[in-house]
Design a protein around this motif. Sequence first.
Motif, mmCIF file in Angstrom:
data_model
loop_
_atom_site.group_PDB
_atom_site.id
_atom_site.type_symbol
_atom_site.label_atom_id
_atom_site.label_comp_id
_atom_site.label_asym_id
_atom_site.label_seq_id
_atom_site.Cartn_x
_atom_site.Cartn_y
_atom_site.Cartn_z
ATOM 1 N N GLN A 16 30.504 28.666 32.613
ATOM 2 C CA GLN A 16 30.045 29.959 32.939
ATOM 3 C C GLN A 16 29.510 29.742 34.476
ATOM 4 N N ASP A 17 28.580 28.584 34.747
ATOM 5 C CA ASP A 17 28.261 28.181 35.978
ATOM 6 C C ASP A 17 29.206 27.981 36.858
ATOM 7 N N ARG A 18 30.101 27.017 36.701
ATOM 8 C CA ARG A 18 31.418 26.918 37.710
ATOM 9 C C ARG A 18 32.304 28.350 38.147
ATOM 10 N N ALA A 19 32.328 29.183 36.933
ATOM 11 C CA ALA A 19 33.175 30.383 36.986
ATOM 12 C C ALA A 19 32.241 31.401 38.051
ATOM 13 N N ARG A 20 30.897 31.387 37.527
ATOM 14 C CA ARG A 20 30.015 32.246 38.538
ATOM 15 C C ARG A 20 30.138 31.855 39.891
ATOM 16 N N ASP A 21 29.863 30.606 39.973
ATOM 17 C CA ASP A 21 29.866 30.116 41.572
ATOM 18 C C ASP A 21 31.539 30.601 42.085
ATOM 19 N N PHE A 22 32.384 30.302 41.476
ATOM 20 C CA PHE A 22 33.885 30.557 42.031
ATOM 21 C C PHE A 22 33.971 31.928 42.505
ATOM 22 N N TYR A 23 33.563 32.885 41.414
ATOM 23 C CA TYR A 23 33.717 34.336 41.625
ATOM 24 C C TYR A 23 32.881 34.809 42.786
ATOM 25 N N VAL A 24 31.663 34.202 42.810
ATOM 26 C CA VAL A 24 30.693 34.886 43.785
ATOM 27 C C VAL A 24 30.718 34.041 45.075
ATOM 28 N N ASP A 25 30.800 32.828 45.107
ATOM 29 C CA ASP A 25 30.970 32.117 46.601
ATOM 30 C C ASP A 25 32.083 31.978 47.057
ATOM 31 N N ALA A 100 56.489 42.334 49.029
ATOM 32 C CA ALA A 100 57.105 43.288 48.033
ATOM 33 C C ALA A 100 57.243 44.614 48.648
ATOM 34 N N PRO A 101 57.953 45.416 48.117
ATOM 35 C CA PRO A 101 58.026 46.834 48.714
ATOM 36 C C PRO A 101 56.399 47.389 48.802
ATOM 37 N N TRP A 102 55.766 47.255 47.847
ATOM 38 C CA TRP A 102 54.201 47.717 47.725
ATOM 39 C C TRP A 102 53.539 47.181 48.581
ATOM 40 N N GLY A 103 53.449 46.019 49.282
ATOM 41 C CA GLY A 103 52.690 45.177 50.054
ATOM 42 C C GLY A 103 53.021 43.632 49.984
ATOM 43 N N ARG A 104 51.931 42.994 50.102
ATOM 44 C CA ARG A 104 51.865 41.553 50.500
ATOM 45 C C ARG A 104 50.883 40.981 49.399
ATOM 46 N N TYR A 105 51.289 39.544 48.856
ATOM 47 C CA TYR A 105 50.275 39.279 48.013
ATOM 48 C C TYR A 105 50.404 37.754 48.058
ATOM 49 N N VAL A 106 49.330 37.270 47.389
ATOM 50 C CA VAL A 106 49.170 35.460 47.033
ATOM 51 C C VAL A 106 48.738 35.357 45.413
ATOM 52 N N GLN A 107 49.411 34.221 45.106
ATOM 53 C CA GLN A 107 48.844 34.001 43.465
ATOM 54 C C GLN A 107 48.043 32.747 43.460
ATOM 55 N N PHE A 108 46.999 32.469 42.863
ATOM 56 C CA PHE A 108 46.260 31.453 42.616
ATOM 57 C C PHE A 108 45.466 31.401 41.141
ATOM 58 N N THR A 109 44.949 30.325 40.876
ATOM 59 C CA THR A 109 44.074 30.525 39.678
ATOM 60 C C THR A 109 42.710 30.246 39.880
ATOM 61 N N ASP A 110 41.679 30.720 39.070
ATOM 62 C CA ASP A 110 40.465 30.165 39.155
ATOM 63 C C ASP A 110 40.270 28.737 38.378
ATOM 64 N N PRO A 111 39.019 28.256 38.354
ATOM 65 C CA PRO A 111 38.841 26.869 37.922
ATOM 66 C C PRO A 111 39.375 26.736 36.464
ATOM 67 N N ASP A 112 39.558 27.517 35.763
ATOM 68 C CA ASP A 112 39.893 27.433 34.378
ATOM 69 C C ASP A 112 41.403 27.790 34.137
ATOM 70 N N GLY A 113 42.159 28.110 35.196
ATOM 71 C CA GLY A 113 43.231 28.414 34.991
ATOM 72 C C GLY A 113 43.837 29.905 34.807
ATOM 73 N N ASN A 114 42.783 30.798 34.914
ATOM 74 C CA ASN A 114 43.300 32.223 34.881
ATOM 75 C C ASN A 114 44.107 32.607 36.033
ATOM 76 N N GLY A 115 45.155 33.288 35.917
ATOM 77 C CA GLY A 115 45.786 33.662 36.962
ATOM 78 C C GLY A 115 45.376 34.837 37.779
ATOM 79 N N LEU A 116 45.223 34.785 38.997
ATOM 80 C CA LEU A 116 44.800 35.893 39.970
ATOM 81 C C LEU A 116 45.941 36.384 40.984
ATOM 82 N N ILE A 117 45.931 37.514 41.369
ATOM 83 C CA ILE A 117 46.594 37.731 42.488
ATOM 84 C C ILE A 117 45.841 38.558 43.454
ATOM 85 N N LEU A 118 45.916 38.280 44.788
ATOM 86 C CA LEU A 118 45.222 38.765 45.680
ATOM 87 C C LEU A 118 46.227 39.552 46.473
ATOM 88 N N GLN A 119 46.208 40.801 46.649
ATOM 89 C CA GLN A 119 47.158 41.663 47.460
ATOM 90 C C GLN A 119 46.408 42.534 48.581
#
Length: 130
Positions: A16-25, A100-119
Amino acid sequence: MPVSHVQLFSVPVTDQDRARDFYVDVLGFELIDDQRMGPAMRWVRVRPPGAETAITLVTWFDSMPAGSVRGLVLETPDLEESARRLEEHGVTIEGGVQQAPWGRYVQFTDPDGNGLILQASTPGGSRFDA
């Protein structure tokens, strides 16, 4: 049954510390809560600034292994700047900026491998206009 909004959802993590730091920092979320829930659990809740929906970073659901979330979509007004910032923090952008027709995006993962899309959505664009 009227539903007004999504209040929160859980993202499973191992640390949780590592995840908190990733999502916040790294992602720039604000930390709402980080407190003990008894001797073995912590309530860690983050959200994008000004958002209604929050994310709880959890370790206690056996049915939700860390890294099992896919398709968490985050919106940004400046995709290039946001992607550059992610890379500066050591985040690997999988496949670079995609169009994509609706915009542009990138894909990445958080430190645990959860898949995120930033668009960055195209103004007036729709995911279903193809």
